[in-house]
Design a protein around this motif. Structure first.
Motif, PDB file in Angstrom:
ATOM      1  N   UNK A 117     -77.305 -67.308  41.337  1.00 56.30           N
ATOM      2  CA  UNK A 117     -76.185 -68.243  41.427  1.00 56.30           C
ATOM      3  C   UNK A 117     -76.460 -69.369  42.428  1.00 56.30           C
ATOM      4  N   UNK A 118     -75.838 -70.505  42.178  1.00 57.12           N
ATOM      5  CA  UNK A 118     -75.868 -71.618  43.126  1.00 57.12           C
ATOM      6  C   UNK A 118     -74.442 -71.869  43.607  1.00 57.12           C
ATOM      7  N   UNK A 119     -74.316 -72.341  44.841  1.00 54.83           N
ATOM      8  CA  UNK A 119     -73.013 -72.658  45.404  1.00 54.83           C
ATOM      9  C   UNK A 119     -72.736 -74.145  45.189  1.00 54.83           C
ATOM     10  N   UNK A 120     -71.518 -74.458  44.750  1.00 55.71           N
ATOM     11  CA  UNK A 120     -71.146 -75.823  44.396  1.00 55.71           C
ATOM     12  C   UNK A 120     -69.985 -76.285  45.271  1.00 55.71           C
ATOM     13  N   UNK A 121     -70.054 -77.538  45.711  1.00 54.31           N
ATOM     14  CA  UNK A 121     -69.040 -78.102  46.588  1.00 54.31           C
ATOM     15  C   UNK A 121     -68.668 -79.508  46.124  1.00 54.31           C
ATOM     16  N   UNK A 122     -67.415 -79.883  46.352  1.00 51.71           N
ATOM     17  CA  UNK A 122     -67.029 -81.285  46.186  1.00 51.71           C
ATOM     18  C   UNK A 122     -66.885 -81.902  47.580  1.00 51.71           C
ATOM     19  N   UNK A 123     -67.318 -83.152  47.699  1.00 54.48           N
ATOM     20  CA  UNK A 123     -67.229 -83.869  48.971  1.00 54.48           C
ATOM     21  C   UNK A 123     -66.267 -85.030  48.799  1.00 54.48           C
ATOM     22  N   UNK A 124     -65.259 -85.084  49.667  1.00 56.15           N
ATOM     23  CA  UNK A 124     -64.278 -86.155  49.648  1.00 56.15           C
ATOM     24  C   UNK A 124     -64.030 -86.619  51.074  1.00 56.15           C
ATOM     25  N   UNK A 125     -64.282 -87.888  51.313  1.00 52.06           N
ATOM     26  CA  UNK A 125     -64.067 -88.484  52.640  1.00 52.06           C
ATOM     27  C   UNK A 125     -64.769 -87.698  53.732  1.00 52.06           C
ATOM     28  N   UNK A 126     -66.006 -87.298  53.453  1.00 54.39           N
ATOM     29  CA  UNK A 126     -66.822 -86.622  54.455  1.00 54.39           C
ATOM     30  C   UNK A 126     -66.496 -85.171  54.681  1.00 54.39           C
ATOM     31  N   UNK A 127     -65.627 -84.587  53.828  1.00 51.83           N
ATOM     32  CA  UNK A 127     -65.254 -83.180  53.932  1.00 51.83           C
ATOM     33  C   UNK A 127     -65.660 -82.444  52.660  1.00 51.83           C
ATOM     34  N   UNK A 128     -66.271 -81.282  52.811  1.00 51.25           N
ATOM     35  CA  UNK A 128     -66.748 -80.502  51.667  1.00 51.25           C
ATOM     36  C   UNK A 128     -65.933 -79.233  51.502  1.00 51.25           C
ATOM     37  N   UNK A 129     -65.580 -78.908  50.250  1.00 52.97           N
ATOM     38  CA  UNK A 129     -64.903 -77.648  49.929  1.00 52.97           C
ATOM     39  C   UNK A 129     -65.643 -76.997  48.763  1.00 52.97           C
ATOM     40  N   UNK A 130     -65.842 -75.705  48.867  1.00 52.98           N
ATOM     41  CA  UNK A 130     -66.571 -75.004  47.822  1.00 52.98           C
ATOM     42  C   UNK A 130     -65.723 -74.868  46.563  1.00 52.98           C
ATOM     43  N   UNK A 131     -66.359 -74.961  45.410  1.00 53.14           N
ATOM     44  CA  UNK A 131     -65.730 -74.728  44.111  1.00 53.14           C
ATOM     45  C   UNK A 131     -65.924 -73.251  43.792  1.00 53.14           C
ATOM     46  N   UNK A 132     -64.835 -72.508  43.777  1.00 49.82           N
ATOM     47  CA  UNK A 132     -64.901 -71.054  43.636  1.00 49.82           C
ATOM     48  C   UNK A 132     -64.969 -70.658  42.166  1.00 49.82           C
ATOM     49  N   UNK A 133     -65.924 -69.802  41.865  1.00 46.63           N
ATOM     50  CA  UNK A 133     -66.095 -69.304  40.496  1.00 46.63           C
ATOM     51  C   UNK A 133     -64.887 -68.490  40.052  1.00 46.63           C
ATOM     52  N   UNK A 134     -64.518 -68.689  38.793  1.00 48.46           N
ATOM     53  CA  UNK A 134     -63.504 -67.851  38.163  1.00 48.46           C
ATOM     54  C   UNK A 134     -63.859 -67.730  36.685  1.00 48.46           C
ATOM     55  N   UNK A 135     -63.839 -66.519  36.103  1.00 48.79           N
ATOM     56  CA  UNK A 135     -64.205 -66.358  34.680  1.00 48.79           C
ATOM     57  C   UNK A 135     -63.306 -67.134  33.739  1.00 48.79           C
ATOM     58  N   UNK A 136     -62.090 -67.516  34.189  1.00 47.13           N
ATOM     59  CA  UNK A 136     -61.186 -68.279  33.323  1.00 47.13           C
ATOM     60  C   UNK A 136     -61.725 -69.674  33.016  1.00 47.13           C
ATOM     61  N   UNK A 137     -62.735 -70.096  33.724  1.00 46.22           N
ATOM     62  CA  UNK A 137     -63.323 -71.408  33.456  1.00 46.22           C
ATOM     63  C   UNK A 137     -64.165 -71.420  32.188  1.00 46.22           C
ATOM     64  N   UNK A 138     -64.468 -70.225  31.636  1.00 46.59           N
ATOM     65  CA  UNK A 138     -65.415 -70.125  30.529  1.00 46.59           C
ATOM     66  C   UNK A 138     -64.778 -69.489  29.296  1.00 46.59           C
ATOM     67  N   UNK A 139     -65.374 -69.797  28.129  1.00 52.65           N
ATOM     68  CA  UNK A 139     -65.005 -69.159  26.859  1.00 52.65           C
ATOM     69  C   UNK A 139     -65.927 -67.963  26.648  1.00 52.65           C
TER      70      UNK A 139
END
Length: 542
Positions: A117-139
């Motif tokens: 697995x890889x860890x994914x983050x969004x960066x907004x105005x110099x602040x990063x928050x991780x995008x948390x995996x959830x099985x509901x994101x997939x078919x």
């Protein structure tokens, strides 16, 4: 630039939809996602910039390498190809999907061979928050997997990038180790791949494959046609930080800044490595066992040297592994290209090899100037199937990396059918080979024939009786029957010659050729490596 931005704004206003993505500026813990919402990190935002990421990579390299402890659930590891492919990311969960931006991201699920697995983050105005995996994101319907069993036990393997001009098609994808691919908007056809780094390629020992462990996605401005992402790279020998700016278009560009921190000496470091496939083509039909005339993602390596020379090296599918080094000082560029774009030469209406993108690497000056001394290295590996990538090209610096160093490399990548640079001289159009000798005359010795076509530059404007000369050098043996003549069908010149081995050695011949008139070069330099058959096979060919 103003016109392009106005057009982009117009496209965005038409494309903006109602699909949603949770507001990452909120620090509230996430609840179960409704349709169209993406679960995000519930911890505090973390400051982020490229300097911080380089510090993280330097810290990693200062400590012993730690293998990833993440493990793919056994059910995911046992999936068949079709089952894994059926696990698709839900479009209504796309990152930035409801924000009217020019980009959207969708994610790949871990499974099968993509088991880290890889860890994914969004960066907004110099602040990063991780995008948390959830099985509901997939078919999951066709996979045979109960998604409830994946909660807290799986994750993301990578991601794909989509652009406002066509939400149904990718412009780039990152998946597996440090591999990624991209396409130009002219064909939107995937082909060759790139990597962040190559370590000890083409040694008689297993190659080391650095992997991306984390990505950070900077939310683009509403009218921006460029997306910036960052990546953390790690492996037993080296760690690194990368910043990549992706700008889709007819030719997609990526600006790459990399900071590399070796843990230990590395014998062969590959900067900006490219990976492609060459099964067979008009110049090398040794493996041709298919009804299609040619099968390859790329047909040649192009180089623009620091001295200004343009070189074209047709690819081959060798009987044994080949490693060639083309030494240079501050190269101006190199790339694996697909020059032949005639559908009739492939006859493939399934994967369309005539539409495969080329990829050009343009070194960019850094704090220490250019890339310095080193070599473009080309690795050609035998393959018996078109499904295996068997071509690798990269820049190998002369100075061997040592532990504790910081290595900085910047470059621009061009993906598409049209490259930004090309020789003002005529270019190689085609290379064909076959048995040597004179037609109708009994052969008394073995030789191999070459026909090399050049077009462009000044060739079409020359007087038909111009004294065009083929200048050929060979590392051994001898050349004979050398001619060059005009061919009206492609408005260029064809150079013809035979190479005659003068001993029984099966060592490769290194050939160089260009055309000139009155001492003036007319073409780029064509180079080739030909390996003669065994003495027994030579006798059988007579």
């Amino acid at each position: 630039m103003i016109a392009r931005r106005a057009l982009l704004k117009s496209a965005l206003s038409l494309a903006a939809g109602s699909v949603g993505f949770a507001d990452l500026s909120s620090a509230a813990p996430p609840s179960t996602p409704a349709a169209g919402q993406l679960v995000t990190g519930n911890g505090p935002a973390q400051p982020f910039d490229f300097a911080w990421l380089k510090g993280q990579a330097h810290y990693l390299a200062s400590n012993a390498y730690q293998e990833s402890k993440d493990a793919v659930p056994p059910a995911m590891a046992k999936l068949g190809y079709d089952q894994y492919q059926s696990i698709r990311f839900r479009g209504d969960h796309s990152l930035w999907g409801d924000m009217g931006l020019a980009f959207r991201l969708q994610f790949f699920h871990v499974g099968r061979t993509f088991n880290q697995p890889v860890h994914l983050f969004e960066v907004l105005e110099g602040q990063a928050r991780e995008i948390i995996y959830d099985p509901a994101m997939f078919e999951w319907d066709k996979s045979g997997i109960d998604p409830a069993t994946m909660k807290d036990h799986a994750g993301f393997a990578g991601f794909r990038v989509q652009f406002v001009t066509n939400w149904r098609a990718d412009v780039a994808a990152f998946l597996g180790a440090s591999y990624f691919r991209a396409v130009g908007g002219d064909t939107r056809q995937y082909g060759l791949s790139a990597r962040a780094l190559a370590v000890d390629t083409a040694f008689p020992r297993p190659e080391e494959f650095p992997r991306f462990t984390s990505f950070w996605f900077e939310r683009p401005a509403k009218d921006s046609g460029t997306m910036t992402l960052y990546a953390l790279l790690d492996s037993p020998s080296i760690a690194g930080a990368l910043r990549m700016q992706i700008s889709p278009g007819g030719t997609l560009t990526m600006n790459v800044d990399s900071a590399l921190y070796p843990r230990k000496p590395i014998e062969r470091l590959g900067i900006a490595p490219l990976t492609s496939m060459f099964f067979y083509g008009e110049n090398d039909r040794r493996g041709a066992n298919d009804w299609r005339p040619e099968i390859h993602d790329s047909d040649g390596l192009s180089m623009w040297t620091g001295a200004g020379e343009w070189i074209w090296r047709p690819l081959i599918n060798p009987a044994q592994l080949h490693l060639n080094s083309y030494f240079d000082d501050n190269p101006r560029g190199f790339g694996l290209l697909q020059r032949d774009r005639n559908f009739d030469h492939y006859q493939d209406d399934g994967v369309y090899y005539d539409k495969r993108p080329s990829l050009w690497i343009e070194p960019r000056a850094g704090p220490n100037g250019g890339w310095g001394k080193g070599a473009v290295q080309l690795v050609e590996i035998p393959t018996i199937d078109e499904t295996f990538d068997n071509i690798v090209a990269f820049w190998n610096p002369s100075d061997k990396p040592k532990a504790g160093q910081e290595l900085l490399f910047s470059y621009r990548m061009y993906w598409g059918t049209r490259m930004p640079y090309g020789s003002p001289l005529a270019q190689t159009l085609a290379t064909r080979t076959g048995i040597g000798g004179t037609v109708g005359v009994k052969r008394t010795y073995y030789s191999w024939h070459f026909a090399v076509d050049f077009a462009g530059g000044e060739l079409g404007a020359l007087a038909k009786d111009a004294p065009v000369e083929a200048v050929i050098t060979t590392s051994r043996g001898q050349t004979e029957h050398v001619t060059a003549h005009y061919v009206g069908e492609f408005n260029g010149y064809r150079a013809l010659f035979d190479v005659r081995p003068t001993d029984d050695s099966m060592e490769p011949f290194d050939l160089r050729l260009y055309l000139r008139v009155e001492g003036r070069p007319l073409t780029e330099t064509w180079i080739y490596q030909w390996t003669p058959p065994s003495p027994k096979e030579r006798k059988q060919a007579l």
